[in-house]
Write a protein that holds these residues in place. Structure first.
Motif, PDB file in Angstrom:
ATOM      1  N   THR A 205      -5.594  -5.338   7.092  1.00 39.95           N
ATOM      2  CA  THR A 205      -5.470  -4.959   8.498  1.00 39.95           C
ATOM      3  C   THR A 205      -4.598  -5.954   9.252  1.00 39.95           C
ATOM      4  O   THR A 205      -3.748  -5.581  10.067  1.00 39.95           O
ATOM      5  N   LEU A 206      -4.793  -7.240   8.978  1.00 41.02           N
ATOM      6  CA  LEU A 206      -4.047  -8.280   9.683  1.00 41.02           C
ATOM      7  C   LEU A 206      -2.619  -8.442   9.175  1.00 41.02           C
ATOM      8  O   LEU A 206      -1.690  -8.663   9.959  1.00 41.02           O
ATOM      9  N   PHE A 207      -2.429  -8.329   7.854  1.00 41.96           N
ATOM     10  CA  PHE A 207      -1.146  -8.713   7.270  1.00 41.96           C
ATOM     11  C   PHE A 207      -0.418  -7.572   6.561  1.00 41.96           C
ATOM     12  O   PHE A 207       0.706  -7.766   6.100  1.00 41.96           O
ATOM     13  N   GLY A 208      -1.045  -6.398   6.449  1.00 34.27           N
ATOM     14  CA  GLY A 208      -0.383  -5.247   5.844  1.00 34.27           C
ATOM     15  C   GLY A 208       0.043  -5.520   4.414  1.00 34.27           C
ATOM     16  O   GLY A 208      -0.711  -6.089   3.616  1.00 34.27           O
ATOM     17  N   ASP A 209       1.280  -5.152   4.086  1.00 34.44           N
ATOM     18  CA  ASP A 209       1.796  -5.343   2.730  1.00 34.44           C
ATOM     19  C   ASP A 209       2.010  -6.802   2.377  1.00 34.44           C
ATOM     20  O   ASP A 209       2.286  -7.126   1.210  1.00 34.44           O
ATOM     21  N   ASP A 210       1.918  -7.695   3.365  1.00 31.20           N
ATOM     22  CA  ASP A 210       2.065  -9.129   3.091  1.00 31.20           C
ATOM     23  C   ASP A 210       0.761  -9.768   2.627  1.00 31.20           C
ATOM     24  O   ASP A 210       0.734 -10.964   2.325  1.00 31.20           O
TER      25      ASP A 210
END
Length: 325
Positions: A205-210
Protein backbone atom coordinates in the motif's frame (compact mmCIF):
# COMPACT_ATOMS: atom_id res chain seq x y z
CA UNK A 1 40.94 -2.21 -10.46
CA UNK A 2 43.19 -5.25 -10.92
CA UNK A 3 43.83 -7.10 -14.22
CA UNK A 4 40.97 -5.13 -15.76
CA UNK A 5 38.47 -6.33 -13.16
CA UNK A 6 36.28 -3.87 -11.31
CA UNK A 7 35.82 -3.77 -7.55
CA UNK A 8 32.63 -1.96 -6.53
CA UNK A 9 31.00 -1.46 -3.13
CA UNK A 10 27.81 -0.08 -1.63
CA UNK A 11 27.98 0.70 2.10
CA UNK A 12 24.72 1.44 3.94
CA UNK A 13 24.43 2.71 7.50
CA UNK A 14 21.09 3.46 9.22
CA UNK A 15 21.13 5.14 12.63
CA UNK A 16 17.40 6.09 12.48
CA UNK A 17 18.04 9.46 14.18
CA UNK A 18 15.29 11.13 16.20
CA UNK A 19 13.20 7.94 16.34
CA UNK A 20 12.50 5.36 19.02
CA UNK A 21 14.57 2.92 16.95
CA UNK A 22 17.77 5.00 16.98
CA UNK A 23 21.16 3.32 16.85
CA UNK A 24 24.57 4.94 17.28
CA UNK A 25 27.32 2.96 15.53
CA UNK A 26 25.97 2.14 12.09
CA UNK A 27 27.31 5.15 10.21
CA UNK A 28 30.64 4.78 11.98
CA UNK A 29 30.64 1.19 10.72
CA UNK A 30 30.39 2.09 7.04
CA UNK A 31 32.89 4.96 7.28
CA UNK A 32 35.46 2.64 8.87
CA UNK A 33 34.59 -0.12 6.38
CA UNK A 34 35.34 2.28 3.54
CA UNK A 35 38.81 2.77 5.02
CA UNK A 36 39.35 -1.00 5.21
CA UNK A 37 38.27 -1.48 1.60
CA UNK A 38 40.65 1.18 0.32
CA UNK A 39 43.66 0.48 2.52
CA UNK A 40 43.65 -3.30 2.58
CA UNK A 41 41.29 -4.73 -0.02
CA UNK A 42 42.10 -2.98 -3.28
CA UNK A 43 39.03 -0.74 -3.70
CA UNK A 44 39.28 2.77 -5.15
CA UNK A 45 37.30 5.48 -3.37
CA UNK A 46 35.50 6.37 -6.60
CA UNK A 47 34.08 2.83 -6.76
CA UNK A 48 32.56 2.98 -3.25
CA UNK A 49 29.12 4.50 -2.63
CA UNK A 50 27.83 5.36 0.85
CA UNK A 51 24.17 5.72 1.80
CA UNK A 52 23.58 6.94 5.36
CA UNK A 53 20.72 8.70 7.15
CA UNK A 54 22.70 11.47 8.85
CA UNK A 55 25.98 13.30 8.38
CA UNK A 56 27.81 14.51 5.25
CA UNK A 57 28.75 11.19 3.70
CA UNK A 58 25.92 10.57 1.22
CA UNK A 59 23.75 12.57 -1.16
CA UNK A 60 20.69 10.32 -0.74
CA UNK A 61 18.94 8.62 2.17
CA UNK A 62 19.17 4.82 2.54
CA UNK A 63 15.52 4.17 1.69
CA UNK A 64 14.44 0.80 0.35
CA UNK A 65 14.21 2.15 -3.20
CA UNK A 66 17.54 3.97 -3.06
CA UNK A 67 19.36 0.92 -1.73
CA UNK A 68 17.85 -1.40 -4.34
CA UNK A 69 18.50 1.09 -7.14
CA UNK A 70 22.15 1.39 -6.11
CA UNK A 71 22.51 -2.39 -5.92
CA UNK A 72 20.84 -2.92 -9.29
CA UNK A 73 23.07 -0.27 -10.88
CA UNK A 74 26.11 -2.07 -9.52
CA UNK A 75 24.85 -5.41 -10.86
CA UNK A 76 24.09 -3.85 -14.28
CA UNK A 77 27.67 -2.56 -14.54
CA UNK A 78 29.20 -5.90 -13.54
CA UNK A 79 31.22 -8.00 -15.98
CA UNK A 80 32.82 -11.42 -15.68
CA UNK A 81 35.39 -11.49 -12.89
CA UNK A 82 34.22 -8.32 -11.13
CA UNK A 83 34.05 -8.19 -7.31
CA UNK A 84 31.00 -6.60 -5.67
CA UNK A 85 30.50 -5.84 -1.99
CA UNK A 86 27.45 -4.71 -0.01
CA UNK A 87 27.87 -3.79 3.64
CA UNK A 88 24.76 -3.08 5.68
CA UNK A 89 24.72 -1.85 9.26
CA UNK A 90 21.28 -1.24 10.76
CA UNK A 91 18.18 -2.97 12.02
CA UNK A 92 17.02 -6.36 10.83
CA UNK A 93 13.71 -8.11 11.36
CA UNK A 94 11.90 -11.39 10.80
CA UNK A 95 8.79 -11.47 8.62
CA UNK A 96 6.16 -14.18 9.17
CA UNK A 97 5.72 -16.43 6.14
CA UNK A 98 2.24 -16.33 4.57
CA UNK A 99 2.45 -19.94 3.43
CA UNK A 100 4.51 -21.77 6.07
CA UNK A 101 3.25 -21.88 9.66
CA UNK A 102 5.88 -20.86 12.24
CA UNK A 103 8.39 -19.98 9.50
CA UNK A 104 9.92 -16.51 9.36
CA UNK A 105 11.93 -14.78 6.65
CA UNK A 106 14.90 -12.44 7.06
CA UNK A 107 14.88 -8.76 6.07
CA UNK A 108 16.84 -5.56 6.56
CA UNK A 109 15.09 -2.33 7.59
CA UNK A 110 15.96 0.76 5.48
CA UNK A 111 15.33 4.16 7.02
CA UNK A 112 11.80 4.34 5.51
CA UNK A 113 10.87 0.79 6.65
CA UNK A 114 10.49 -0.44 3.04
CA UNK A 115 11.92 -3.86 3.86
CA UNK A 116 14.47 -5.57 1.64
CA UNK A 117 14.09 -9.32 2.08
CA UNK A 118 16.00 -12.52 1.39
CA UNK A 119 14.06 -12.90 -1.89
CA UNK A 120 15.31 -9.52 -3.12
CA UNK A 121 18.91 -10.51 -2.42
CA UNK A 122 18.38 -13.82 -4.21
CA UNK A 123 17.16 -11.92 -7.29
CA UNK A 124 20.25 -9.70 -7.19
CA UNK A 125 22.61 -12.67 -6.96
CA UNK A 126 20.84 -14.40 -9.86
CA UNK A 127 21.50 -11.30 -11.99
CA UNK A 128 25.29 -11.65 -11.74
CA UNK A 129 27.25 -12.53 -14.89
CA UNK A 130 29.25 -15.75 -14.72
CA UNK A 131 32.53 -15.38 -12.87
CA UNK A 132 31.55 -12.30 -10.87
CA UNK A 133 31.15 -12.41 -7.09
CA UNK A 134 28.76 -10.56 -4.78
CA UNK A 135 29.65 -10.49 -1.08
CA UNK A 136 27.15 -9.23 1.49
CA UNK A 137 28.24 -8.40 5.03
CA UNK A 138 25.16 -7.67 7.13
CA UNK A 139 25.71 -6.30 10.63
CA UNK A 140 22.06 -6.61 11.66
CA UNK A 141 19.82 -8.82 13.75
CA UNK A 142 18.36 -12.02 12.32
CA UNK A 143 20.73 -11.77 9.34
CA UNK A 144 21.54 -15.47 8.96
CA UNK A 145 20.09 -16.71 5.66
CA UNK A 146 19.62 -13.23 4.20
CA UNK A 147 20.26 -14.59 0.68
CA UNK A 148 17.32 -16.91 0.02
CA UNK A 149 18.34 -20.55 -0.58
CA UNK A 150 22.08 -19.92 -0.16
CA UNK A 151 23.97 -22.90 1.32
CA UNK A 152 24.92 -22.67 4.99
CA UNK A 153 28.66 -23.17 5.55
CA UNK A 154 28.95 -21.87 9.13
CA UNK A 155 25.85 -21.66 11.26
CA UNK A 156 23.54 -23.44 13.69
CA UNK A 157 23.24 -26.55 11.51
CA UNK A 158 26.94 -26.94 10.75
CA UNK A 159 28.57 -26.32 14.13
CA UNK A 160 28.20 -27.75 17.60
CA UNK A 161 24.92 -27.50 19.55
CA UNK A 162 26.46 -24.77 21.71
CA UNK A 163 26.08 -22.40 18.75
CA UNK A 164 22.31 -22.65 19.12
CA UNK A 165 22.16 -21.11 22.59
CA UNK A 166 19.75 -18.22 23.10
CA UNK A 167 21.19 -14.77 22.61
CA UNK A 168 23.00 -12.89 25.36
CA UNK A 169 24.28 -9.49 24.26
CA UNK A 170 26.85 -9.43 27.02
CA UNK A 171 28.30 -5.96 27.73
CA UNK A 172 26.00 -3.44 29.36
CA UNK A 173 24.55 -0.57 27.34
CA UNK A 174 24.72 -2.46 24.03
CA UNK A 175 21.56 -2.41 21.94
CA UNK A 176 20.16 -5.11 19.65
CA UNK A 177 19.85 -4.15 15.99
CA UNK A 178 16.32 -5.43 15.61
CA UNK A 179 12.81 -4.09 15.23
CA UNK A 180 10.24 -6.71 16.32
CA UNK A 181 7.52 -7.44 13.81
CA UNK A 182 4.88 -6.10 16.20
CA UNK A 183 6.62 -2.72 16.27
CA UNK A 184 6.95 -2.81 12.48
CA UNK A 185 3.22 -3.42 12.14
CA UNK A 186 2.30 -0.64 14.57
CA UNK A 187 4.51 1.84 12.75
CA UNK A 188 3.23 0.91 9.30
CA UNK A 189 -0.40 0.88 10.46
CA UNK A 190 0.05 4.46 11.67
CA UNK A 191 0.94 5.38 8.08
CA UNK A 192 -1.65 3.32 6.21
CA UNK A 193 -4.55 3.54 8.72
CA UNK A 194 -5.17 -0.14 7.95
CA UNK A 195 -6.21 -2.25 10.94
CA UNK A 196 -5.31 -5.92 11.35
CA UNK A 197 -3.48 -6.12 8.02
CA UNK A 198 -0.44 -8.26 7.22
CA UNK A 199 2.91 -6.55 6.83
CA UNK A 200 2.96 -7.19 3.08
CA UNK A 201 -0.37 -5.38 2.67
CA UNK A 202 0.99 -2.35 4.51
CA UNK A 203 4.18 -2.27 2.45
CA UNK A 204 2.53 -2.70 -0.95
CA UNK A 205 0.00 0.00 0.00
CA UNK A 206 2.79 2.41 0.91
CA UNK A 207 5.38 1.54 -1.73
CA UNK A 208 3.50 -0.25 -4.55
CA UNK A 209 5.80 -2.11 -6.94
CA UNK A 210 8.81 -0.78 -5.02
CA UNK A 211 7.98 -3.08 -2.11
CA UNK A 212 9.90 -6.34 -1.71
CA UNK A 213 9.30 -9.14 -4.22
CA UNK A 214 8.33 -11.28 -1.25
CA UNK A 215 5.16 -9.21 -0.95
CA UNK A 216 4.60 -8.33 -4.61
CA UNK A 217 4.85 -11.81 -6.14
CA UNK A 218 2.85 -14.94 -5.22
CA UNK A 219 5.03 -17.69 -3.83
CA UNK A 220 4.63 -19.89 -6.93
CA UNK A 221 5.82 -17.03 -9.11
CA UNK A 222 8.79 -16.55 -6.80
CA UNK A 223 9.73 -20.20 -7.25
CA UNK A 224 9.43 -19.87 -11.04
CA UNK A 225 11.50 -16.70 -10.99
CA UNK A 226 14.41 -18.28 -9.20
CA UNK A 227 14.21 -21.80 -10.58
CA UNK A 228 16.03 -24.76 -9.02
CA UNK A 229 18.76 -24.09 -6.48
CA UNK A 230 22.23 -24.05 -8.02
CA UNK A 231 25.74 -23.06 -6.91
CA UNK A 232 26.23 -19.35 -7.47
CA UNK A 233 28.46 -16.40 -6.64
CA UNK A 234 26.48 -15.04 -3.69
CA UNK A 235 28.43 -14.84 -0.43
CA UNK A 236 26.78 -13.81 2.85
CA UNK A 237 28.66 -13.03 6.06
CA UNK A 238 25.93 -12.44 8.63
CA UNK A 239 26.42 -10.73 11.97
CA UNK A 240 24.49 -13.46 13.75
CA UNK A 241 22.26 -16.48 13.29
CA UNK A 242 18.66 -16.06 12.21
CA UNK A 243 17.38 -16.46 15.78
CA UNK A 244 19.93 -14.06 17.29
CA UNK A 245 20.53 -10.33 17.54
CA UNK A 246 23.59 -8.28 16.54
CA UNK A 247 24.84 -5.66 18.98
CA UNK A 248 25.16 -1.90 18.50
CA UNK A 249 27.95 -1.08 20.93
CA UNK A 250 28.42 2.18 22.87
CA UNK A 251 31.66 4.19 22.61
CA UNK A 252 34.46 2.12 24.10
CA UNK A 253 38.08 1.20 23.51
CA UNK A 254 40.81 3.31 21.98
CA UNK A 255 38.70 4.88 19.20
CA UNK A 256 35.91 5.96 21.55
CA UNK A 257 33.23 5.53 18.88
CA UNK A 258 29.98 3.60 18.87
CA UNK A 259 30.13 0.66 16.49
CA UNK A 260 28.48 -2.55 15.38
CA UNK A 261 29.98 -5.56 17.12
CA UNK A 262 30.33 -7.66 13.95
CA UNK A 263 31.84 -4.85 11.86
CA UNK A 264 34.31 -4.18 14.67
CA UNK A 265 35.17 -7.89 14.82
CA UNK A 266 35.84 -8.12 11.07
CA UNK A 267 38.06 -5.05 11.16
CA UNK A 268 39.90 -6.42 14.19
CA UNK A 269 40.58 -9.64 12.31
CA UNK A 270 42.19 -7.73 9.43
CA UNK A 271 44.25 -5.63 11.82
CA UNK A 272 45.64 -8.81 13.36
CA UNK A 273 46.22 -10.72 10.11
CA UNK A 274 48.52 -9.53 7.34
CA UNK A 275 48.00 -12.34 4.85
CA UNK A 276 44.93 -13.23 2.80
CA UNK A 277 41.89 -14.57 4.64
CA UNK A 278 39.18 -16.84 3.29
CA UNK A 279 35.51 -16.12 3.85
CA UNK A 280 35.45 -19.04 6.28
CA UNK A 281 38.43 -17.67 8.22
CA UNK A 282 36.93 -14.18 8.47
CA UNK A 283 33.75 -15.59 10.03
CA UNK A 284 35.43 -18.02 12.41
CA UNK A 285 37.99 -15.46 13.60
CA UNK A 286 35.21 -12.88 14.03
CA UNK A 287 33.38 -15.34 16.27
CA UNK A 288 36.50 -15.52 18.44
CA UNK A 289 36.72 -11.73 18.67
CA UNK A 290 33.07 -11.44 19.73
CA UNK A 291 33.54 -14.10 22.38
CA UNK A 292 36.57 -12.24 23.73
CA UNK A 293 34.47 -9.05 23.83
CA UNK A 294 31.83 -10.81 25.94
CA UNK A 295 29.22 -11.32 23.20
CA UNK A 296 28.99 -15.08 23.56
CA UNK A 297 25.43 -15.19 22.23
CA UNK A 298 26.16 -13.57 18.85
CA UNK A 299 27.46 -16.04 16.27
CA UNK A 300 28.36 -14.75 12.79
CA UNK A 301 27.53 -17.15 9.97
CA UNK A 302 28.62 -17.87 6.41
CA UNK A 303 26.35 -18.77 3.50
CA UNK A 304 27.83 -19.50 0.06
CA UNK A 305 28.90 -22.30 -2.26
CA UNK A 306 31.55 -24.80 -1.12
CA UNK A 307 34.08 -23.20 -3.44
CA UNK A 308 33.49 -19.69 -2.17
CA UNK A 309 33.72 -20.73 1.48
CA UNK A 310 37.47 -21.13 1.09
CA UNK A 311 37.97 -18.38 -1.50
CA UNK A 312 39.76 -15.20 -0.35
CA UNK A 313 37.44 -12.60 1.18
CA UNK A 314 36.70 -10.10 -1.61
CA UNK A 315 39.32 -11.95 -3.66
CA UNK A 316 42.10 -10.25 -1.69
CA UNK A 317 45.58 -11.70 -2.27
CA UNK A 318 49.26 -10.91 -1.71
CA UNK A 319 49.42 -8.75 -4.82
CA UNK A 320 47.21 -6.18 -3.19
CA UNK A 321 48.01 -3.53 -0.62
CA UNK A 322 49.18 -4.61 2.81
CA UNK A 323 48.97 -1.20 4.42
CA UNK A 324 48.21 -1.52 8.13
CA UNK A 325 45.05 0.16 9.39
Amino acid sequence: MENGKKRMALLVGCNYPNTQYSLHGCINDVVSMQELLMERLGFDKSSIELLVDEGPWSKALPTGVNIKNALNKMIDETEEGDVLFFHYSGHGTLVPSKHHLNKKEEAIVPCDFNLITDVDFRQLVNGLPKGASFTILSDSCHSGGLIDKEKEQIGPNTLSPTSQLSNNLGPKHSKPKKIPIESMLNHLASLTNMVESEIGEHLTTLFGDDASLRFCLPELDQDKLFGPHRPDSGILLSGCQTNETSADMPPMGSNGKAHGAFTYAVQSVFKAQQGPLSNREVVMLSREVLEQEGLEGQHPCLYCSDENADAPFLMWDDAQSKIDL
